[in-house]
Design an enzyme around this catalytic site. Structure first.
Site, PDB file in Angstrom:
ATOM      1  N   HIS A 129       0.844  -1.204   0.000  1.00 26.64           N
ATOM      2  CA  HIS A 129       0.000   0.000   0.000  1.00 26.64           C
ATOM      3  C   HIS A 129       0.876   1.248   0.000  1.00 26.64           C
ATOM      4  O   HIS A 129       1.438   1.644   1.028  1.00 26.64           O
ATOM      5  CB  HIS A 129      -0.927   0.027   1.217  1.00 26.64           C
ATOM      6  CG  HIS A 129      -1.947   1.124   1.149  1.00 26.64           C
ATOM      7  ND1 HIS A 129      -3.244   0.921   0.720  1.00 26.64           N
ATOM      8  CD2 HIS A 129      -1.864   2.456   1.433  1.00 26.64           C
ATOM      9  CE1 HIS A 129      -3.912   2.063   0.746  1.00 26.64           C
ATOM     10  NE2 HIS A 129      -3.089   3.018   1.189  1.00 26.64           N
TER      11      HIS A 129
ATOM     12  N   HIS B 291       1.505   5.133  -2.574  1.00 25.63           N
ATOM     13  CA  HIS B 291       0.909   5.989  -3.603  1.00 25.63           C
ATOM     14  C   HIS B 291       1.990   6.736  -4.375  1.00 25.63           C
ATOM     15  O   HIS B 291       3.109   6.907  -3.887  1.00 25.63           O
ATOM     16  CB  HIS B 291       0.003   7.055  -2.977  1.00 25.63           C
ATOM     17  CG  HIS B 291      -0.996   6.535  -2.002  1.00 25.63           C
ATOM     18  ND1 HIS B 291      -2.133   5.855  -2.377  1.00 25.63           N
ATOM     19  CD2 HIS B 291      -1.053   6.602  -0.645  1.00 25.63           C
ATOM     20  CE1 HIS B 291      -2.846   5.544  -1.307  1.00 25.63           C
ATOM     21  NE2 HIS B 291      -2.206   5.977  -0.245  1.00 25.63           N
TER      22      HIS B 291
ATOM     23  N   TYR C 225      -8.179  17.131  -0.999  1.00 23.60           N
ATOM     24  CA  TYR C 225      -6.920  17.646  -0.452  1.00 23.60           C
ATOM     25  C   TYR C 225      -5.913  17.740  -1.590  1.00 23.60           C
ATOM     26  O   TYR C 225      -6.065  17.079  -2.625  1.00 23.60           O
ATOM     27  CB  TYR C 225      -6.362  16.730   0.663  1.00 23.60           C
ATOM     28  CG  TYR C 225      -5.962  15.349   0.189  1.00 23.60           C
ATOM     29  CD1 TYR C 225      -4.661  15.058  -0.197  1.00 23.60           C
ATOM     30  CD2 TYR C 225      -6.893  14.323   0.134  1.00 23.60           C
ATOM     31  CE1 TYR C 225      -4.292  13.789  -0.651  1.00 23.60           C
ATOM     32  CE2 TYR C 225      -6.543  13.051  -0.304  1.00 23.60           C
ATOM     33  CZ  TYR C 225      -5.245  12.788  -0.701  1.00 23.60           C
ATOM     34  OH  TYR C 225      -4.894  11.542  -1.148  1.00 23.60           O
TER      35      TYR C 225
ATOM     36  N   THR D 270      -7.317   9.381  -3.876  1.00 20.51           N
ATOM     37  CA  THR D 270      -8.468  10.197  -4.269  1.00 20.51           C
ATOM     38  C   THR D 270      -8.067  11.526  -4.909  1.00 20.51           C
ATOM     39  O   THR D 270      -8.821  12.066  -5.707  1.00 20.51           O
ATOM     40  CB  THR D 270      -9.352  10.487  -3.052  1.00 20.51           C
ATOM     41  OG1 THR D 270      -8.540  11.080  -2.028  1.00 20.51           O
ATOM     42  CG2 THR D 270      -9.987   9.214  -2.526  1.00 20.51           C
TER      43      THR D 270
ATOM     44  N   ARG E 164     -10.267   0.201  -6.288  1.00 17.41           N
ATOM     45  CA  ARG E 164     -10.537   0.603  -4.914  1.00 17.41           C
ATOM     46  C   ARG E 164     -11.876   1.311  -4.821  1.00 17.41           C
ATOM     47  O   ARG E 164     -12.185   2.178  -5.657  1.00 17.41           O
ATOM     48  CB  ARG E 164      -9.432   1.557  -4.454  1.00 17.41           C
ATOM     49  CG  ARG E 164      -9.438   1.841  -2.952  1.00 17.41           C
ATOM     50  CD  ARG E 164      -8.355   2.844  -2.628  1.00 17.41           C
ATOM     51  NE  ARG E 164      -8.005   2.852  -1.225  1.00 17.41           N
ATOM     52  CZ  ARG E 164      -7.445   3.893  -0.616  1.00 17.41           C
ATOM     53  NH1 ARG E 164      -7.167   4.997  -1.289  1.00 17.41           N
ATOM     54  NH2 ARG E 164      -7.138   3.846   0.659  1.00 17.41           N
TER      55      ARG E 164
ATOM     56  N   ARG F  86     -14.685  12.251   4.140  1.00 16.33           N
ATOM     57  CA  ARG F  86     -13.722  13.357   4.053  1.00 16.33           C
ATOM     58  C   ARG F  86     -12.861  13.250   2.790  1.00 16.33           C
ATOM     59  O   ARG F  86     -12.141  14.169   2.449  1.00 16.33           O
ATOM     60  CB  ARG F  86     -12.849  13.429   5.306  1.00 16.33           C
ATOM     61  CG  ARG F  86     -11.875  12.312   5.463  1.00 16.33           C
ATOM     62  CD  ARG F  86     -10.996  12.464   6.698  1.00 16.33           C
ATOM     63  NE  ARG F  86     -10.330  11.230   7.012  1.00 16.33           N
ATOM     64  CZ  ARG F  86      -9.250  10.774   6.398  1.00 16.33           C
ATOM     65  NH1 ARG F  86      -8.682  11.462   5.433  1.00 16.33           N
ATOM     66  NH2 ARG F  86      -8.718   9.617   6.753  1.00 16.33           N
TER      67      ARG F  86
ATOM     68  N   TYR G 141     -12.060   0.859   1.419  1.00 18.74           N
ATOM     69  CA  TYR G 141     -11.590   1.720   2.506  1.00 18.74           C
ATOM     70  C   TYR G 141     -12.800   2.328   3.197  1.00 18.74           C
ATOM     71  O   TYR G 141     -13.558   3.088   2.587  1.00 18.74           O
ATOM     72  CB  TYR G 141     -10.689   2.825   1.928  1.00 18.74           C
ATOM     73  CG  TYR G 141      -9.942   3.648   2.968  1.00 18.74           C
ATOM     74  CD1 TYR G 141      -9.701   3.168   4.253  1.00 18.74           C
ATOM     75  CD2 TYR G 141      -9.455   4.922   2.660  1.00 18.74           C
ATOM     76  CE1 TYR G 141      -9.002   3.917   5.185  1.00 18.74           C
ATOM     77  CE2 TYR G 141      -8.753   5.678   3.592  1.00 18.74           C
ATOM     78  CZ  TYR G 141      -8.532   5.175   4.854  1.00 18.74           C
ATOM     79  OH  TYR G 141      -7.851   5.914   5.779  1.00 18.74           O
TER      80      TYR G 141
ATOM     81  N   ASP H 299       2.095   2.938   3.219  1.00 22.37           N
ATOM     82  CA  ASP H 299       1.196   4.074   2.979  1.00 22.37           C
ATOM     83  C   ASP H 299       1.969   5.346   2.594  1.00 22.37           C
ATOM     84  O   ASP H 299       1.428   6.449   2.621  1.00 22.37           O
ATOM     85  CB  ASP H 299       0.281   4.360   4.175  1.00 22.37           C
ATOM     86  CG  ASP H 299      -0.813   5.358   3.823  1.00 22.37           C
ATOM     87  OD1 ASP H 299      -1.316   5.317   2.685  1.00 22.37           O
ATOM     88  OD2 ASP H 299      -1.145   6.208   4.681  1.00 22.37           O
TER      89      ASP H 299
END
Ligand code: 0GY
Length: 294
Positions: A27, A29, A45, A73, A120, A126, A153, A245
């Protein structure tokens, strides 16, 4: 849209724990670079750039061998930065994309050829606007013929509402970040016990024992998260995955030292056999099935 966001650690330590050969970061990004791969207009964000070169250099530094890059996202459904990273990885990275129900078959094939092996579904308010559950059901049907799996998630408080939907998803499903338990409630809490029962009842569910830095109510070295991850690793040794992450989007309290995150592993997977399943066998089965078990 908020830009309040800490940059990733500038100089992660070298971990003391030596991961087994072939270990996978399941995991992480890539973000941008925004000049080349602009962020999505609908994002919640705006991160700092976290390009593929930095990701692969960190992987080497930590002693890891392969990466599973998860579409975040902030890039919406434009998987271009992900695809670019996968294509330049020499087969050492695979991906999890985000697509809409109207995605063309040609696009799915293109993603598959680049190394995508899953999609995903994100339920965090949020992070994303609401998607009707039927849309997710349609997407799940579209991708199952490619042999892909689903990554979901959600937060612990959403499980009650989502569990019949999740329980009916076809094929392998991977739950991010232990379903985001409230670690202050303890592993014996009704909420975490409900999560464990859900996993017991659905053998297709896998779980990432990742993100102690997000789940902790304390500080590094994240003592309060250890019992949660350890319980899952010992109860479901063949269904757990681990990831850094990196670059840790949306961290506002502190930015973890990625070396310390690797040193977290032996605290949650105490034996070499468990470490090998967590870091090698399980992710290889999902992301490199053609090589798994060699
Ligand atoms: C994570 C967690 C987060 C962000 C995203 O796709 C995303 O933007 O997943 C978060 O803010 O909890 O897995 O990176």
């Amino acid at each position: 849209m908020t830009a309040a966001y800490l940059p990733f650690h500038p100089d992660p330590s070298k971990p003391r724990f030596q991961v087994p050969a072939g270990a996978v970061d399941a995991h992480c990004h890539v973000f941008g670079p925004a000049a080349q791969y602009p962020f999505a207009p609908e994002r919640k964000y705006t991160p700092v750039d976290a390009p593929k070169e930095k990701l692969f250099a960190l992987r080497d530094h930590l002693g890891l061998s392969r990466s599973v890059i998860v579409q975040a996202t902030c890039h919406g459904r434009d998987n271009s930065a992900l695809v670019d990273a996968l294509r330049s990885s020499n087969g050492t990275a695979r991906g999890v994309a985000v697509v809409g129900a109207g995605v063309e078959d040609d696009e799915l094939v293109r993603l598959h050829d680049a190394g995508v092996r899953g999609v995903r579904f994100n339920f965090l308010k949020r992070l994303v606007d609401d998607t009707p559950l039927e849309t997710f059901t349609d997407i799940a049907a579209r991708i199952s013929r490619l042999g892909w799996h689903l990554v979901v998630y959600f937060e612990a408080e959403d499980l009650e509402r989502l569990k019949s939907f999740l329980g009916e998803l076809p094929g392998t499903v991977v739950i991010d970040h232990m379903g985001r338990p409230d670690v202050s409630a303890g592993v014996d809490s009704a909420e975490f016990q409900q999560f464990i029962r859900f996993l017991d009842e659905h053998p297709n569910m896998h779980v990432k024992v990742s993100c102690p830095e997000r789940l902790t109510r304390a500080e590094p070295p994240y003592d309060d998260v250890v019992p949660f991850a350890r319980t899952l690793v010992e109860r479901l040794p063949d269904r757990v995955l681990w990831g850094t992450d990196w670059p840790h989007p949306n961290m506002k309290s502190h930015m973890p030292d990625d070396g310390s995150l690797v040193d977290f592993i032996p605290r949650i997977a105490a034996t070499e056999a468990l470490q090998r399943k967590l870091l090698v066998d399980n992710p290889m089965r999902l992301y490199w099935p053609e090589e798994a078990g060699r």
